[in-house]
Design a protein around this motif. Sequence first.
Motif, PDB file in Angstrom:
ATOM      1  N   TYR A  54       0.846  -1.198   0.000  1.00 16.19           N
ATOM      2  CA  TYR A  54       0.000   0.000   0.000  1.00 16.19           C
ATOM      3  C   TYR A  54       0.882   1.250   0.000  1.00 16.19           C
ATOM      4  N   GLU A  55       1.834   1.289   0.909  1.00 12.69           N
ATOM      5  CA  GLU A  55       2.741   2.437   1.001  1.00 12.69           C
ATOM      6  C   GLU A  55       3.666   2.512  -0.224  1.00 12.69           C
ATOM      7  N   PHE A  56       4.127   1.375  -0.678  1.00 14.25           N
ATOM      8  CA  PHE A  56       4.984   1.302  -1.852  1.00 14.25           C
ATOM      9  C   PHE A  56       4.241   1.855  -3.086  1.00 14.25           C
ATOM     10  N   GLY A  57       3.001   1.436  -3.269  1.00  9.49           N
ATOM     11  CA  GLY A  57       2.193   1.915  -4.388  1.00  9.49           C
ATOM     12  C   GLY A  57       1.976   3.416  -4.332  1.00  9.49           C
ATOM     13  N   LYS A  58       1.673   3.923  -3.144  1.00  8.31           N
ATOM     14  CA  LYS A  58       1.500   5.379  -2.999  1.00  8.31           C
ATOM     15  C   LYS A  58       2.788   6.110  -3.380  1.00  8.31           C
ATOM     16  N   MET A  59       3.916   5.588  -2.942  1.00  8.70           N
ATOM     17  CA  MET A  59       5.190   6.251  -3.223  1.00  8.70           C
ATOM     18  C   MET A  59       5.489   6.246  -4.721  1.00  8.70           C
ATOM     19  N   ILE A  60       5.218   5.130  -5.379  1.00 10.68           N
ATOM     20  CA  ILE A  60       5.446   5.055  -6.829  1.00 10.68           C
ATOM     21  C   ILE A  60       4.621   6.128  -7.543  1.00 10.68           C
ATOM     22  N   TYR A  61       3.355   6.243  -7.189  1.00  9.58           N
ATOM     23  CA  TYR A  61       2.496   7.226  -7.845  1.00  9.58           C
ATOM     24  C   TYR A  61       2.897   8.653  -7.495  1.00  9.58           C
ATOM     25  N   ARG A  62       3.401   8.859  -6.302  1.00 17.01           N
ATOM     26  CA  ARG A  62       3.859  10.201  -5.927  1.00 17.01           C
ATOM     27  C   ARG A  62       5.144  10.564  -6.663  1.00 17.01           C
ATOM     28  N   ILE A  63       6.025   9.599  -6.850  1.00 15.50           N
ATOM     29  CA  ILE A  63       7.239   9.843  -7.632  1.00 15.50           C
ATOM     30  C   ILE A  63       6.862  10.129  -9.082  1.00 15.50           C
ATOM     31  N   ASP A  64       5.955   9.331  -9.629  1.00 16.90           N
ATOM     32  CA  ASP A  64       5.480   9.580 -10.993  1.00 16.90           C
ATOM     33  C   ASP A  64       4.844  10.959 -11.085  1.00 16.90           C
ATOM     34  N   GLY A  65       4.144  11.351 -10.039  1.00 15.41           N
ATOM     35  CA  GLY A  65       3.532  12.674  -9.991  1.00 15.41           C
ATOM     36  C   GLY A  65       4.571  13.782 -10.049  1.00 15.41           C
ATOM     37  N   PHE A  66       5.728  13.555  -9.425  1.00 19.66           N
ATOM     38  CA  PHE A  66       6.807  14.536  -9.510  1.00 19.66           C
ATOM     39  C   PHE A  66       7.219  14.750 -10.967  1.00 19.66           C
ATOM     40  N   TYR A  67       7.407  13.646 -11.707  1.00 20.89           N
ATOM     41  CA  TYR A  67       7.819  13.755 -13.105  1.00 20.89           C
ATOM     42  C   TYR A  67       6.723  14.401 -13.958  1.00 20.89           C
ATOM     43  N   ALA A  68       5.476  14.121 -13.631  1.00 21.33           N
ATOM     44  CA  ALA A  68       4.366  14.779 -14.339  1.00 21.33           C
ATOM     45  C   ALA A  68       4.396  16.282 -14.085  1.00 21.33           C
ATOM     46  N   GLU A  69       4.672  16.666 -12.847  1.00 24.33           N
ATOM     47  CA  GLU A  69       4.764  18.082 -12.493  1.00 24.33           C
ATOM     48  C   GLU A  69       5.951  18.735 -13.197  1.00 24.33           C
ATOM     49  N   TYR A  70       7.065  18.031 -13.281  1.00 24.64           N
ATOM     50  CA  TYR A  70       8.233  18.569 -13.986  1.00 24.64           C
ATOM     51  C   TYR A  70       7.885  18.802 -15.458  1.00 24.64           C
ATOM     52  N   GLU A 119      18.215  -1.810  -6.856  1.00 25.55           N
ATOM     53  CA  GLU A 119      18.306  -3.260  -6.699  1.00 25.55           C
ATOM     54  C   GLU A 119      17.134  -3.796  -5.896  1.00 25.55           C
ATOM     55  N   LYS A 120      16.775  -3.109  -4.834  1.00 20.41           N
ATOM     56  CA  LYS A 120      15.645  -3.557  -4.011  1.00 20.41           C
ATOM     57  C   LYS A 120      14.331  -3.462  -4.782  1.00 20.41           C
ATOM     58  N   MET A 121      14.168  -2.387  -5.555  1.00 22.30           N
ATOM     59  CA  MET A 121      12.947  -2.246  -6.351  1.00 22.30           C
ATOM     60  C   MET A 121      12.869  -3.333  -7.417  1.00 22.30           C
ATOM     61  N   GLU A 122      14.007  -3.691  -8.024  1.00 20.75           N
ATOM     62  CA  GLU A 122      14.030  -4.784  -8.996  1.00 20.75           C
ATOM     63  C   GLU A 122      13.647  -6.104  -8.339  1.00 20.75           C
ATOM     64  N   GLU A 123      14.111  -6.316  -7.107  1.00 19.54           N
ATOM     65  CA  GLU A 123      13.738  -7.526  -6.371  1.00 19.54           C
ATOM     66  C   GLU A 123      12.233  -7.573  -6.142  1.00 19.54           C
ATOM     67  N   VAL A 124      11.650  -6.435  -5.783  1.00 16.84           N
ATOM     68  CA  VAL A 124      10.197  -6.360  -5.564  1.00 16.84           C
ATOM     69  C   VAL A 124       9.468  -6.693  -6.861  1.00 16.84           C
ATOM     70  N   LEU A 125       9.882  -6.066  -7.958  1.00 14.69           N
ATOM     71  CA  LEU A 125       9.222  -6.304  -9.244  1.00 14.69           C
ATOM     72  C   LEU A 125       9.336  -7.763  -9.669  1.00 14.69           C
ATOM     73  N   LYS A 126      10.530  -8.338  -9.555  1.00 11.07           N
ATOM     74  CA  LYS A 126      10.713  -9.747  -9.913  1.00 11.07           C
ATOM     75  C   LYS A 126       9.849 -10.648  -9.040  1.00 11.07           C
ATOM     76  N   GLY A 127       9.792 -10.336  -7.750  1.00 11.18           N
ATOM     77  CA  GLY A 127       8.964 -11.134  -6.843  1.00 11.18           C
ATOM     78  C   GLY A 127       7.498 -11.080  -7.206  1.00 11.18           C
ATOM     79  N   LEU A 128       7.017  -9.896  -7.540  1.00 11.74           N
ATOM     80  CA  LEU A 128       5.615  -9.755  -7.925  1.00 11.74           C
ATOM     81  C   LEU A 128       5.314 -10.586  -9.174  1.00 11.74           C
ATOM     82  N   TYR A 129       6.154 -10.462 -10.200  1.00 11.93           N
ATOM     83  CA  TYR A 129       5.931 -11.219 -11.430  1.00 11.93           C
ATOM     84  C   TYR A 129       6.105 -12.719 -11.226  1.00 11.93           C
TER      85      TYR A 129
END
Length: 144
Positions: free
Chosen positions: A8-24, A125-135
């Motif tokens: 839940y927190e991870f998903g919020k952070m991803i969207y907030r980071i994406d929001g930063f790039y949208a704002e840029y 590296e940690k984010m890649e581990e999360v993504l690989k684990g999910l898939y």
Amino acid sequence: MNSKLFFYEFGKMIYRIDGFYAEYAKKSDVKENLLWILYALNDGKLHSQKEICDSWDLPRSTVNTIMKELENDGYVELLQIKGEKRELQIRLTKEGVNYSSNLLKDLYEIERKTFDELNNKDVIEKMEEVLKGLYKHIGDMKHD
């Protein structure tokens, strides 16, 4: 922290980071997808539209439309790939390099400062581990 709260927190952070790039992109007066495509192309390497679509999870029609606009504006040239009939390689022209470098200059500086503040933690590296684990575990899903 349990897995539900973590994602839940991870998903919020991803969207907030994406929001930063949208704002840029908005502050830079460009479309967000154009920003990401120029970001991808500005690494000095040749890329195909398929590679950009796959790597950046962008719709093929969106990438194709933006490539046509960039080509018409003289920012990219499309080159035939040996043995390929439909797929083309994309290269920034000199004008395209100047345009993307100017557009991305401040963003790269913001990213550099942020990276330096992370003290080189293994975030990617940690984010890649999360993504690989999910898939890896998506195959475990049962379909009703």
